[in-house]
Write an enzyme that holds these catalytic residues in place. Structure first.
Site, PDB file in Angstrom:
ATOM      1  N   LEU A   1      34.976  58.067  50.540  1.00  0.00           N
ATOM      2  CA  LEU A   1      35.967  59.148  50.013  1.00  0.00           C
ATOM      3  C   LEU A   1      36.284  59.837  51.286  1.00  0.00           C
ATOM      4  O   LEU A   1      35.429  60.126  52.259  1.00  0.00           O
ATOM      5  CB  LEU A   1      35.148  60.201  49.284  1.00  0.00           C
ATOM      6  CG  LEU A   1      34.863  59.852  47.897  1.00  0.00           C
ATOM      7  CD1 LEU A   1      33.852  60.696  47.119  1.00  0.00           C
ATOM      8  CD2 LEU A   1      36.208  59.937  47.281  1.00  0.00           C
ATOM      9  N   ASP A   2      37.523  59.831  51.439  1.00  0.00           N
ATOM     10  CA  ASP A   2      37.982  60.822  52.568  1.00  0.00           C
ATOM     11  C   ASP A   2      37.612  61.886  53.028  1.00  0.00           C
ATOM     12  O   ASP A   2      37.013  62.527  52.168  1.00  0.00           O
ATOM     13  CB  ASP A   2      39.575  60.715  52.880  1.00  0.00           C
ATOM     14  CG  ASP A   2      40.345  61.431  51.641  1.00  0.00           C
ATOM     15  OD1 ASP A   2      39.942  62.745  51.682  1.00  0.00           O
ATOM     16  OD2 ASP A   2      41.403  60.636  50.760  1.00  0.00           O
ATOM     17  N   LYS A   3      37.798  62.607  54.110  1.00  0.00           N
ATOM     18  CA  LYS A   3      37.132  63.665  54.509  1.00  0.00           C
ATOM     19  C   LYS A   3      37.614  64.992  53.418  1.00  0.00           C
ATOM     20  O   LYS A   3      36.873  66.020  53.186  1.00  0.00           O
ATOM     21  CB  LYS A   3      37.486  64.269  55.881  1.00  0.00           C
ATOM     22  CG  LYS A   3      36.936  65.500  56.507  1.00  0.00           C
ATOM     23  CD  LYS A   3      37.222  65.841  57.917  1.00  0.00           C
ATOM     24  CE  LYS A   3      36.680  67.108  58.504  1.00  0.00           C
ATOM     25  NZ  LYS A   3      36.953  67.324  59.860  1.00  0.00           N
TER      26      LYS A   3
END
Length: 238
Positions: free
Chosen positions: A102-104
């Site tokens: 999951l991206d930041k």
């Protein structure tokens, strides 16, 4: 005596994935009975195997954790440039690795396990495992937007068309979406194609596992029933 390839043995022991094992072997960090292994070498439980000087035991009990990744946490175990990483939150006696990023700027469900084979199966796009998200955008959601998104979207910068997917409007600016592939920042790219900007993105389900009552930064160990179903759905159980 039963034997298996060294990279598979390391994955089964929960050390890392097969791909990571191949890299460790190439780097000379893996020894079998004190010697560097040959290409495609097979090993058995009788062999003494070390990784960076540490002995590797046989297959550990499979552990799968459901973790609510908060916004601002980088999907990596160690990164000197990241303010917060997953290992800041996961304090578990067995080493586990996440399956699917999951991206930041996103939050929600991450599955972590010590079984490299399970990780590979969950991340393999051809298996079409479902992942469900709740997304809030900056403009009102229209029927035209929902229809075009669900049919699949051509992403010019990646030169690919996304798979058909399920969408449902749940608010003026909010929708649910179920994906069966793992393109980098896929939902954000899909929305941008139609002039929408993602304001918030939360993954609420991976396959049959949901966040349930987890709060950001919390995790729980999956039940044996949930783990067995994961293995069956991944084709790792007969």
């Amino acid at each position: 005596m039963e034997t298996m390839r060294l990279n598979k043995f390391l994955a089964h022991a929960g050390v890392c994935s097969r791909r990571e094992a191949d890299k460790l072997i190439e780097q000379g960090k893996v020894l079998v009975n004190g010697l560097r292994p040959g290409p495609g070498q097979s090993v058995s439980a009788e062999d003494e195997i070390t990784v960076s000087g540490k002995p590797v035991q046989g297959r550990q009990k499979t552990v799968v954790l459901a973790f609510y990744k908060p916004i601002g946490v980088t999907c990596t175990e160690k990164d000197v440039h990241a303010e917060k990483v997953i290992s800041d939150y996961i304090h578990y006696p067995v080493r586990v690795t996440y399956a699917g990023r999951l991206d930041k700027d996103s939050e929600g469900l991450l599955l972590l396990t010590n079984d490299g084979n399970l990780i590979q199966s969950m991340m393999k796009g051809a298996n079409r495992h479902e992942k469900e998200y709740v997304v809030k955008v900056n403009k009102e959601i229209t029927p035209d937007f929902l229809e075009k998104m669900s049919r699949g979207v051509y992403l010019k910068d990646l030169d690919l068309v996304t798979r058909e997917c399920e969408l449902k409007k749940i608010g003026k600016y909010t929708f649910q979406i179920v994906l069966t592939q793992g393109v980098n920042r896929q939902i954000r790219r899909m929305c941008a194609t139609f002039g929408y900007q993602v304001r918030s993105l939360k993954r609420v389900r991976v396959m049959h596992i949901t966040l349930e009552n987890l709060k950001p930064g919390e995790y729980r160990e999956l039940s044996s029933e949930d783990v067995q179903k994961l293995y069956r759905d991944c084709g790792l159980l007969n």
